[in-house]
Design a protein around this motif. Structure first.
Motif, PDB file in Angstrom:
ATOM      1  N   UNK A 195      12.989  -2.968  29.137  1.00 36.30           N
ATOM      2  CA  UNK A 195      14.173  -3.011  30.911  1.00 36.30           C
ATOM      3  C   UNK A 195      15.722  -2.969  30.270  1.00 36.30           C
ATOM      4  N   UNK A 196      16.234  -3.835  29.689  1.00 35.27           N
ATOM      5  CA  UNK A 196      17.426  -3.537  29.161  1.00 35.27           C
ATOM      6  C   UNK A 196      18.275  -2.083  29.209  1.00 35.27           C
ATOM      7  N   UNK A 197      17.972  -0.965  28.317  1.00 34.79           N
ATOM      8  CA  UNK A 197      17.750  -0.179  28.418  1.00 34.79           C
ATOM      9  C   UNK A 197      17.463   1.345  28.876  1.00 34.79           C
ATOM     10  N   UNK A 198      16.579   0.675  30.648  1.00 34.77           N
ATOM     11  CA  UNK A 198      16.665   0.617  31.298  1.00 34.77           C
ATOM     12  C   UNK A 198      17.788   0.442  32.208  1.00 34.77           C
ATOM     13  N   UNK A 199      18.251  -0.620  32.312  1.00 32.36           N
ATOM     14  CA  UNK A 199      19.846  -1.209  32.753  1.00 32.36           C
ATOM     15  C   UNK A 199      21.024   0.003  32.828  1.00 32.36           C
ATOM     16  N   UNK A 200      20.579  -0.423  31.309  1.00 34.16           N
ATOM     17  CA  UNK A 200      21.917   0.545  30.441  1.00 34.16           C
ATOM     18  C   UNK A 200      22.047   1.941  30.508  1.00 34.16           C
ATOM     19  N   UNK A 201      20.823   2.369  30.930  1.00 31.85           N
ATOM     20  CA  UNK A 201      20.859   3.870  30.743  1.00 31.85           C
ATOM     21  C   UNK A 201      21.943   4.891  30.980  1.00 31.85           C
ATOM     22  N   UNK A 202      22.591   4.376  31.861  1.00 29.83           N
ATOM     23  CA  UNK A 202      23.671   5.130  32.477  1.00 29.83           C
ATOM     24  C   UNK A 202      25.398   5.297  31.266  1.00 29.83           C
ATOM     25  N   UNK A 203      24.806   4.060  30.391  1.00 28.57           N
ATOM     26  CA  UNK A 203      26.147   4.309  29.267  1.00 28.57           C
ATOM     27  C   UNK A 203      25.787   4.855  27.591  1.00 28.57           C
TER      28      UNK A 203
ATOM     29  N   UNK B  13      17.915   3.596  17.561  1.00 30.20           N
ATOM     30  CA  UNK B  13      18.592   4.704  17.834  1.00 30.20           C
ATOM     31  C   UNK B  13      19.157   4.814  19.271  1.00 30.20           C
ATOM     32  N   UNK B  14      19.210   4.136  20.162  1.00 31.86           N
ATOM     33  CA  UNK B  14      19.787   3.651  21.354  1.00 31.86           C
ATOM     34  C   UNK B  14      20.913   2.543  20.717  1.00 31.86           C
ATOM     35  N   UNK B  15      21.004   2.156  20.204  1.00 27.83           N
ATOM     36  CA  UNK B  15      22.281   1.723  19.722  1.00 27.83           C
ATOM     37  C   UNK B  15      23.091   2.122  19.364  1.00 27.83           C
ATOM     38  N   UNK B  16      23.117   4.060  18.876  1.00 28.21           N
ATOM     39  CA  UNK B  16      23.429   4.497  18.286  1.00 28.21           C
ATOM     40  C   UNK B  16      24.193   5.457  19.048  1.00 28.21           C
ATOM     41  N   UNK B  17      23.863   4.841  20.720  1.00 27.04           N
ATOM     42  CA  UNK B  17      23.645   6.312  21.365  1.00 27.04           C
ATOM     43  C   UNK B  17      24.905   5.925  22.590  1.00 27.04           C
ATOM     44  N   UNK B  18      25.026   4.693  22.195  1.00 27.27           N
ATOM     45  CA  UNK B  18      26.216   4.052  23.645  1.00 27.27           C
ATOM     46  C   UNK B  18      27.391   4.431  23.674  1.00 27.27           C
ATOM     47  N   UNK B  19      27.701   5.137  24.018  1.00 24.29           N
ATOM     48  CA  UNK B  19      29.174   5.689  24.467  1.00 24.29           C
ATOM     49  C   UNK B  19      30.116   5.653  24.324  1.00 24.29           C
ATOM     50  N   UNK B  20      30.438   3.821  24.072  1.00 27.18           N
ATOM     51  CA  UNK B  20      31.866   2.813  23.383  1.00 27.18           C
ATOM     52  C   UNK B  20      30.729   2.383  22.721  1.00 27.18           C
ATOM     53  N   UNK B  21      32.190   1.979  21.330  1.00 26.21           N
ATOM     54  CA  UNK B  21      31.495   0.419  20.514  1.00 26.21           C
ATOM     55  C   UNK B  21      32.488  -0.485  20.902  1.00 26.21           C
TER      56      UNK B  21
END
Length: 204
Positions: free
Chosen positions: A163-171, A135-143
């Motif tokens: 932790x990757x998801x924590x770090x990448x949350x702004x994206x 799901x998170x992979x589909x939620x990235x603001x850009x491809x």
């Protein structure tokens, strides 16, 4: 400016192309005293992304060595942080069988190795991580390839997808709170999901 940082800048500006795995160690080199990237270097890395200041703050939270004041009741703190993290991430999950396990209480055990083993062997945790990750992979603001390369570098730094998801949350395009995992991670906390329910322990 080191070679990989120059390559990163050229990559983000479309001047060269690399496989995203090329930047796996992007955050391990740098000018800061602790061996990680300095603020100036992080500005150079994150300037190609939205919410760059938030990305920088999260990275700094992860790499800074500071003396943390431990909670008075560590077990209760870890249980509470784990419960909050699971409650948020279960919003990404609609598999009824798995949701039954996610509804079970969180228990603290003084055995981090059992938790680590469960993460590897129990289908509940594997399925949980896979569904959240998909799901998170589909939620990235850009491809754009640079976004995926940045997430790869986050994994190279932490080797922990939570932790990757924590770090990448702004994206990510989501209102789901992915910050609770950091609260337990910084005190050595890790959790698993098994047939016995949700278990959390910590590295000493």
């Amino acid at each position: 400016m080191d070679k990989q940082l120059i390559e990163w800048i050229n990559f983000c500006e479309g001047k060269v192309d690399f496989d995203i795995s090329h930047f796996y160690t992007l955050f391990f080199e740098g000018d800061a005293d602790n061996g990680y990237r300095s603020d100036v270097e992080l500005d150079a890395i994150f300037k190609y992304f939205r919410n760059s200041e938030d990305l920088k703050l999260r990275l700094r939270n992860t790499t800074q060595t500071i003396d943390l004041e431990e909670p008075d009741d560590m077990a209760t703190f870890l249980i509470d942080s784990t419960f909050k993290d699971v409650q948020e991430k279960k919003k990404f999950i609609d598999e009824e069988e798995l949701l039954k396990f996610l509804a079970k209480p969180v228990n603290y055990i003084d055995d981090i190795e059992s938790v680590r083993k469960s993460q590897i062997t129990d289908w509940q945790y594997e399925e949980y991580m896979a569904l959240v990750g998909d799901t998170i992979s589909e939620l990235k603001y850009s491809t754009e390839k640079k976004v995926y390369a940045l997430f790869e570098a986050f994994y190279g730094l932490t080797t922990d997808y939570n932790m990757v998801w924590y770090l990448g949350r702004p994206l990510l395009k989501t209102t789901v709170n992915l910050d609770h995992y950091f609260d337990l991670w910084r005190f050595g906390g890790r959790y698993c999901i098994s047939s016995d329910g949700i278990l959390v322990s910590r590295y000493r």
